[in-house]
Design an enzyme around this catalytic site. Structure first.
Site, short mmCIF file in Angstrom:
data_model
loop_
_atom_site.label_atom_id
_atom_site.label_comp_id
_atom_site.label_asym_id
_atom_site.label_seq_id
_atom_site.Cartn_x
_atom_site.Cartn_y
_atom_site.Cartn_z
N CYS A 1 22.60 -3.30 -16.10
CA CYS A 1 21.66 -2.26 -15.68
C CYS A 1 22.40 -1.23 -14.82
CB CYS A 1 20.52 -2.87 -14.88
SG CYS A 1 19.51 -3.95 -15.88
N HIS B 1 24.37 -9.06 -14.60
CA HIS B 1 23.25 -8.35 -13.98
C HIS B 1 23.80 -7.46 -12.88
CE1 HIS B 1 20.06 -10.50 -16.01
NE2 HIS B 1 20.78 -11.60 -15.89
#
Lengths: 381, 606
Positions: A192, A150
């Site tokens: 991301c 992440h």
């Protein structure tokens, strides 16, 4: 006079262009892979599956376990929540078990930290650190680095407790460059806003790809309802879909892989950074990073060829004309069993017969150059 | 010619080594069906190295026949004379499965456990070697053994004493030090089995090790993997390493077989339900019976593999033994899928010797799986639990029960607790209860009479961030009695960076070791308790960010106020009005015009 100058110029150009074509071939002699999953907890199953998918791919294409550094931030395979102990799947059809029978995890659980990752890249360790957990690369190594987890703008979370920033990785790569720890790096990141992570690189010979640009999320591909979690990310899924068709001797290039990246598939804009990379992507073989250098030179070639020529399959000496066999019999002991050219039959070994001499065209060019310079100096007189 | 010479030279060198002592390799597999369709499978591999000589530096040549080359140099480099490693998962249910296999000598507690005997001149040097050893092992066994440091290492006094005969036989140059540490949180998975198999000369390719497969081993109810290296010497002081590798696992056969049909647990379909006929049963009611006792246990189904031929490097034939009741159990060996019944030479232990390169499958068949060999009762039953519920303190309670009616049990209780559990040994209380009458009496540790039950003990209190609490109690439990030990501890605070990423999960306290000894102080049984999960006060890890935000807000407010005070003046409304009128744009403009016109007039005057 002038004609001579022009001739010289043309010659130089020809010589240079013939050189660049050679430059497009990778000069590496060994391949390494660093595969990192940085997120903890069961619900991040897909990150572990991402990394294991690449582990399987590079292993299949010939990089041995000793040259793969696998960092797994959590144990999902033997997690009590896993309905399939000892297995990790990257597809809900569960056709392919990524954990397999033979896996070596170098860093696991709490060992996967920012500090250890940077130490691994720069190879700064205490005296007790075992060799198998070090990245023992040199200036001829091509390194494939894959990160997943992440992240956000210019950072990637490790273990849900700390972050690595894009500056940290860029500086670590620069240190590697200065210490001659790589020939080329292929950096791939699936998180991301991944493209921000390679934006700060400034070291030479790094090719980087990311799954999504600034302010964009990267998405998971699909979930396995019986496992109860998403099993793979989109970017990784489509990379693997392409790489699954690749064999060890494939001639597919990076450009072929990058062409397959579409927004329709990935649902984000995959980024490619080539400004630090000198070679033409359509000349860079995928196996330069995902595979291993397979050429093996066998030293006692003649000896072994002779032995093979002199013996039958069962090891007994062949019957030749009396004169020849008499001459050879002294050398071939009958109790020796035939053996293959190389012990490791799993690798495709072939004998490197490339001559070290320059090819004929270049020889001619050099001769022409010499003649013309001689002529030039003569006219000057 | 030259090549022939070289060949003979190598041969002669080989024979030189062999004339001392030759290495050997043995393997064996035992099946023991247990009640409720459970099966205990015990893999045993024994490797003996060639003669080793550490002190003779002149002979640098060392040869490894079957002994793993990956382990040998580590042992020699760190001067490790004895090494024990345990990788275990699950909980041993002694009520259902009886006493542990091999009297517990090869089973570890949950997680990873390691202890070693290291030869060194002094303790500091030995500690250095110990750290070096565990780091090397972490690279070899894919486990986080590198987290072991002095903070979690103890030197056991009564427990885990060396078993090598080398200690008595050979006068050592240095002193011997025993170190022990455990990682209760460490997961055990396929990546630990891979290096285990790599140590074997057969590498899991043939022989019994071909049955070992991570998917099945780690799908078991309980499994324990052990690696033990001992140094043993013969009368002529020729020493060698003895490497024993074991895997013990409990497989619930019904569960494994049903998983083959459907990998995920699903309700039994209606037509397969076995209802109790004595009770009401129809389409809506069913009182299910226990599992059927008709079972066929096939190696291919239990392990996912069959034995891939004989192991070509073993010194004696590999054996597969089944410990069953021969009247009800039928054991079949299928060579290349041809049935042949085991030769029941001895009633107790029918074994099958593997020979040839043919594949072999073993099948255990019965219609009465509830009839198994009688269970061996463990000499002592132990359980440990945490008590208390507060954030700052707690207690530990250990219960022992002597199941025997006639014999007292002598045992050692070993426990190492981390430094953040500040134990108060003076609060230790012993409660003895008669199992039949239920009468009980309490003896505090301060009471002299405790000596008859606690004749000796060793205690090294913890030091913050330096060493753990190390407690070893020699206890005596009279027949038909239960003993409860309870003491209190305080929970200490950790520093912000010392918390693991998942601190809210709690902190695993490593399993305690119970060693039962006989009159001659010989170990007869060994068992571990379960790990305990200690919750420590955990800070809110977003706190620093909250503090930053809050401080910034306060600073901004303060700055705004102070800045205003410095640059602005407080005036009354009238004053403000006056100032405004004085400084209104209209007036200013008028004044400006007046000034400019004054200048012009001045110029004109000039």
């Amino acid at each position: 006079m002038k004609i001579l100058y022009i001739l010289l110029g043309i010659l130089c150009c020809v010589a240079a262009s013939s050189n660049t074509d050679d430059d497009q071939k990778s000069t590496h002699t060994n391949n390494w892979a660093v595969l990192v999953s940085s997120s903890r907890f069961w619900f991040n199953y897909r990150h572990m599956a991402n990394v294991l998918s690449f582990y399987r791919t590079v292993k299949r294409l010939g990089i041995p376990d000793s040259q793969i550094i696998l960092m797994m931030s959590d144990d999902v395979a033997c997690n009590p929540r896993n309905a399939f102990p000892g297995s990790v799947f990257n597809n809900k059809d569960r056709a392919l078990d990524l954990y397999g029978d033979n896996i070596e995890v170098d860093y696991r659980g709490y060992e996967v930290t920012v500090e250890n990752f940077i130490r691994l890249l720069t190879d700064r360790w205490g005296p007790d650190h075992p060799r198998s957990k070090r990245l023992l690369t040199d200036e001829n190594s091509n390194i494939f680095i894959y990160l997943t987890g992440h992240g956000g703008e210019d950072f990637l979370k490790f273990q849900d407790a700390e972050e690595i920033s894009s500056y940290d990785i860029a500086d670590a790569f620069q240190q590697m460059a200065e210490k001659k720890r790589y020939n080329e790096i292929f950096f791939m990141i699936d998180t991301c806003q991944a493209n921000t992570m390679y934006s700060k690189f400034y070291s030479p010979n790094i090719l980087a790809v990311g799954s999504s640009r600034l302010d964009e999320s990267s998405y998971s591909h699909h979930s396995d309802t019986e496992l109860g979690v998403a099993v793979i990310d989109r970017f990784t899924y489509y990379n693997l879909e392409f790489l699954e068709q690749i064999e060890k001797d494939s001639n597919k290039t990076m450009a072929d892989l990058f062409e397959t990246y579409t927004f329709e598939d990935i649902h984000s804009h995959a980024g490619i950074r080539t400004d630090l990379y000198n070679r033409n992507l359509s000349k860079v073989l995928l196996t330069d990073f995902f595979g291993n250098v397979q050429k093996v030179e066998v030293g006692n070639l003649e000896d072994d060829l002779l032995y093979l020529a002199m013996t039958n399959e069962d090891g007994s000496p062949k019957q030749f004309s009396a004169q020849l066999s008499q001459h050879r019999q002294t050398n071939v002991s009958s109790d020796r069993k035939p053996r293959p050219l190389n012990k490791d039959s799993s690798k495709e070994n072939y004998i490197n017969l490339e001559s070290t001499e320059p090819p004929l065209v270049r020889k001619l060019l050099i001769a022409l150059l010499l003649v013309s310079t001689l002529g030039f100096t003569y006219t000057l007189k | 010619m030259l090549r022939n010479w070289g060949f003979w030279l190598i041969v002669s060198q080989f024979s030189l080594v062999f004339c001392n002592q030759k290495g050997s390799f043995k393997e064996r597999l035992d099946f023991t069906p247990l009640p409720k369709n459970n099966l205990l499978a015990s893999f045993n591999f024994e490797i003996k190295s060639d003669t080793v000589n550490w002190y003779d530096t002149s002979s640098t040549y060392s040869h490894y026949t079957v002994f793993p080359k990956s382990l040998g140099p580590i042992l020699e480099d760190t001067k490790t004379r004895e090494l024990h490693l345990r990788f275990s998962q699950g909980w041993w249910d002694s009520e259902l499965w009886g006493s542990l296999p091999q009297n517990g000598s090869q089973s570890g507690g949950t997680g990873v456990e390691v202890w070693a005997v290291i030869e060194a001149d002094n303790k500091t040097e030995a500690e250095g070697e110990w750290i070096h050893l565990v780091n090397s092992l972490s690279g070899l066994f894919c486990a986080s053994l590198n987290f072991i440091d002095n903070v979690i290492t103890t030197n056991p006094v009564y427990s885990l004493q060396p078993t090598s005969n080398f200690i008595n036989e050979l006068p050592t140059e240095g002193d011997l030090f025993l170190f022990r540490s455990a990682l209760p949180r460490e997961p055990v998975c396929t990546e630990n089995l891979t290096p285990f198999l790599d140590l074997l000369p057969s590498k899991g390719k043939n022989g019994l090790s071909s049955l070992l497969n991570g998917h099945k081993v780690y799908d078991s109810q309980w499994n324990s993997m052990s690696i033990d290296v001992e140094t043993n010497c013969d009368d002529e002081l020729n020493c060698h390493y003895d490497l024993k590798q074991n895997i013990h696992m409990i497989v619930n056969t019904k569960r494994v077989l049903s998983k083959l049909r459907d990998p995920l647990p699903v309700p039994t379909p209606g037509n397969e339900l076995r209802c109790d006929r004595t009770k009401k049963h129809d389409a809506y009611y069913c009182f299910p019976l226990v599992d059927s006792t008709d079972i066929k246990i096939d190696m291919r189904e239990i392990f996912g593999n069959i034995i891939n031929g004989e192991n070509t490097v073993t010194t004696e034939k590999s054996r597969v033994c089944a410990h069953t009741v021969p009247e009800v159990w039928k054991v079949l060996a299928k060579v290349n899928d041809y049935d042949s019944v085991f030769a029941y030479s001895e009633v107790q232990e029918p074994c099958y010797e593997i020979s040839g390169t043919d594949t072999l499958n073993i099948e255990l068949k019965t219609d009465r799986s509830d009839i198994t060999l009688p269970l061996k009762e463990p000499p002592l039953v132990v359980s440990r639990s945490l008590t208390g519920y507060s954030q700052d303190s707690g207690g530990l309670r250990i219960d022992f029960r002597n199941p025997s009616d006639s014999e007292e049990v002598n045992f050692v209780y070993y426990q190492s607790t981390p430094w953040y559990m500040k134990t108060y040994l003076h609060t230790l209380k012993m409660t003895l209860t008669n199992n039949t009458s239920g009468e009980s009496f309490v003896i505090p540790i301060t009471d002299r009479s405790i000596v008859s039950y606690l004749p000796e003990f060793y205690y090294e209190p913890m030091i913050d961030r330096v060493r753990p609490s190390h407690l070893e109690l020699k206890l005596v439990l009279p027949p038909n009695f239960s003993m409860r030990l309870a003491y209190k501890f305080d929970k200490l605070m950790l520093k912000y960076a010392e918390y693991p990423p998942d601190a809210n999960h709690g902190f695993e306290i490593e399993p305690a070791i119970v060693t039962v000894v006989d009159k001659f102080n010989k170990v007869i049984y060994e068992a571990r308790t379960t790990p305990a999960l200690l919750t420590l006060p955990t800070p809110d890890f977003s706190m620093p960010y909250n503090v930053i935000i809050l401080t910034s807000t306060v600073m901004a407010l303060a700055f705004g106020g102070i800045f205003n005070l410095i640059v602005k003046r407080v005036v009354t409304e009238e004053q403000a009005e006056y100032y405004y009128q004085q400084n209104s744009p209209k007036l200013r403009l008028r004044r400006l015009i007046a000034r400019i016109s004054a200048k012009f007039q001045k110029k004109k005057a000039d």
